[in-house]
Design an enzyme around this catalytic site. Structure first.
Site, PDB file in Angstrom:
ATOM      1  N   GLY A  26      -0.276 -12.485  12.892  1.00 36.93           N
ATOM      2  CA  GLY A  26       0.688 -13.304  12.144  1.00 36.93           C
ATOM      3  C   GLY A  26       1.913 -12.489  11.789  1.00 36.93           C
ATOM      4  O   GLY A  26       2.010 -11.298  12.088  1.00 36.93           O
ATOM      5  N   GLY A  81      -3.128 -11.081   7.235  1.00 38.11           N
ATOM      6  CA  GLY A  81      -2.433 -12.023   6.367  1.00 38.11           C
ATOM      7  C   GLY A  81      -3.339 -13.175   5.967  1.00 38.11           C
ATOM      8  O   GLY A  81      -4.534 -13.187   6.253  1.00 38.11           O
ATOM      9  N   ALA A  82      -2.768 -14.158   5.289  1.00 38.35           N
ATOM     10  CA  ALA A  82      -3.503 -15.373   4.925  1.00 38.35           C
ATOM     11  C   ALA A  82      -2.496 -16.486   4.684  1.00 38.35           C
ATOM     12  O   ALA A  82      -1.309 -16.233   4.439  1.00 38.35           O
ATOM     13  CB  ALA A  82      -4.345 -15.144   3.674  1.00 38.35           C
ATOM     14  N   LYS A  93      -7.187 -19.167   6.290  1.00 38.27           N
ATOM     15  CA  LYS A  93      -6.513 -18.462   7.362  1.00 38.27           C
ATOM     16  C   LYS A  93      -6.529 -19.329   8.619  1.00 38.27           C
ATOM     17  O   LYS A  93      -7.225 -20.317   8.678  1.00 38.27           O
ATOM     18  CB  LYS A  93      -7.218 -17.130   7.659  1.00 38.27           C
ATOM     19  CG  LYS A  93      -6.943 -16.080   6.584  1.00 38.27           C
ATOM     20  CD  LYS A  93      -7.573 -14.723   6.904  1.00 38.27           C
ATOM     21  CE  LYS A  93      -7.272 -14.175   8.259  1.00 38.27           C
ATOM     22  NZ  LYS A  93      -5.837 -14.110   8.602  1.00 38.27           N
ATOM     23  N   GLY A  96      -1.973 -19.092  12.219  1.00 38.79           N
ATOM     24  CA  GLY A  96      -1.524 -18.485  13.479  1.00 38.79           C
ATOM     25  C   GLY A  96      -2.518 -18.673  14.608  1.00 38.79           C
ATOM     26  O   GLY A  96      -2.304 -18.163  15.714  1.00 38.79           O
ATOM     27  N   GLU A 102     -10.290 -13.213  13.838  1.00 41.61           N
ATOM     28  CA  GLU A 102     -10.046 -12.586  12.531  1.00 41.61           C
ATOM     29  C   GLU A 102     -11.329 -12.538  11.709  1.00 41.61           C
ATOM     30  O   GLU A 102     -11.604 -11.552  11.020  1.00 41.61           O
ATOM     31  CB  GLU A 102      -8.965 -13.367  11.779  1.00 41.61           C
ATOM     32  CG  GLU A 102      -7.588 -13.197  12.400  1.00 41.61           C
ATOM     33  CD  GLU A 102      -6.544 -14.140  11.823  1.00 41.61           C
ATOM     34  OE1 GLU A 102      -5.362 -13.828  11.967  1.00 41.61           O
ATOM     35  OE2 GLU A 102      -6.905 -15.170  11.246  1.00 41.61           O
TER      36      GLU A 102
END
Ligand code: 5RP
Length: 223
Positions: A26, A81-82, A93, A96, A102
Site C-alpha cells: 500500500g 498499513g491499514a 485491511k 490494496g 498480509e
C-alpha cells in the site's frame, strides 16, 4: 504533512541488523520500504519477505534481500498499513487487495507494526468497506452468502473496468457492514463460508500501531 510517511519512517527505526522483516503493501508501506532500502544501502543487514508482487519488486529494486519462505522461521517485525484501526487495535485491511498475503505474513510475525495517518483511527470498524477475498468458482453463490449476512457485497473492479484480481488469482468482494461491533465474531462467520478465502479483519494481530499526525507528532499505541 505526510502522515503516512511520518509513521512509516518511525517504524523503520525499530529494524535492527540481523532481523527478518515482513514488508506490507500500500501507499504507507511504500514509504517504509523506501526508508528500509535507504538503510540497507547505508549498511543495515536484514532479509525480508513481501506481501505482494509490487512490494517485492520495490524491495528488490532498492537492494533489500528477499528470501524464500522456506528459509524463514519467525519474522521479527512486519510493517504494514491499514484502512481502519479501532481503539482495541483491531484492523480492517485489504483496500490494496493484498489482505491474504498480509495476513499470512502477519501470522508468522513476532510483532506486527501498523503504520497509519491519524485519519485511519476510528471508534468502531466498518465505515471502510470490508474487503473479502473469494475464489472465482461459483462466486455468485459466495456473494449470495455474503448478502445473507446483510453485507451488501460488491465485486471490486480494476481501473480498466475488469474484475479486480488479487495476486492469488481471486476476486475481492467489498462488503458494507457499517458498524462492526464484534470483529472476532464476524471474522469467524465470514471465513466459515465456502468460497471465502480470507477477510480483511485483522483481529488481535497488531502489536504496535504508529500514528502520524497532521501536526507532525507521532503516537505509538501498543497492545
Ligand atoms: C493492502 C492494505 C493496505 O495496508 C491498506 O489498504 C492501507 O493502504 P494505504 O497505506 O495505501 O492507505 O491492506 O491490502
Amino acid at each position: 504533512m505526510n502522515t503516512k510517511k511520518l509513521a512509516a519512517e518511525r517504524a523503520v527505526e525499530s529494524i535492527e541488523d540481523g532481523m527478518t522483516v515482513g514488508l506490507g503493501t500500500g501507499s504507507t508501506a511504500y514509504f517504509a520500504i523506501e526508508k528500509l532500502g535507504q538503510r540497507v544501502q547505508e549498511g543495515l543487514t536484514i532479509r525480508a519477505v513481501a506481501t505482494s508482487k509490487r512490494s517485492e519488486e520495490q524491495a528488490i529494486g532498492l537492494g533489500i534481500p528477499i528470501v524464500p519462505f522456506a528459509e524463514v522461521g519467525i519474522i521479527d517485525i512486519t510493517i504494514d498499513g491499514a484502512d481502519e484501526v479501532d481503539r482495541r487495535l483491531q484492523l480492517i485491511k485489504g483496500g490494496g487487495g493484498a489482505l491474504l498475503r498480509e495476513k499470512i505474513v502477519a501470522a508468522r510475525s513476532a510483532k506486527m507494526f501498523v503504520i497509519v495517518g491519524e485519519d485511519k483511527l476510528v471508534d468502531t470498524l466498518g465505515a471502510f468497506p470490508l474487503p473479502v477475498e473469494i475464489v472465482p468458482f461459483a462466486h455468485e453463490w459466495t456473494l449470495d452468502a455474503l448478502k445473507g449476512l446483510q453485507l451488501n457485497p460488491e465485486l471490486r473492479l480494476a481501473d480498466d473496468g475488469e474484475r479486480y484480481m488479487t495476486d492469488n488469482g481471486n476476486y475481492i468482494a467489498d462488503c458494507r457492514a457499517e458498524a462492526i461491533e464484534d470483529p472476532a465474531a464476524l471474522h469467524a462467520e465470514l471465513n466459515a463460508i465456502p468460497g471465502v478465502v480470507e477477510n480483511g479483519l485483522f483481529v488481535d494481530m497488531a502489536h504496535t500501531v504508529i500514528v502520524g499526525r497532521e501536526d507532525g507528532s507521532i503516537d505509538t499505541l501498543t497492545r
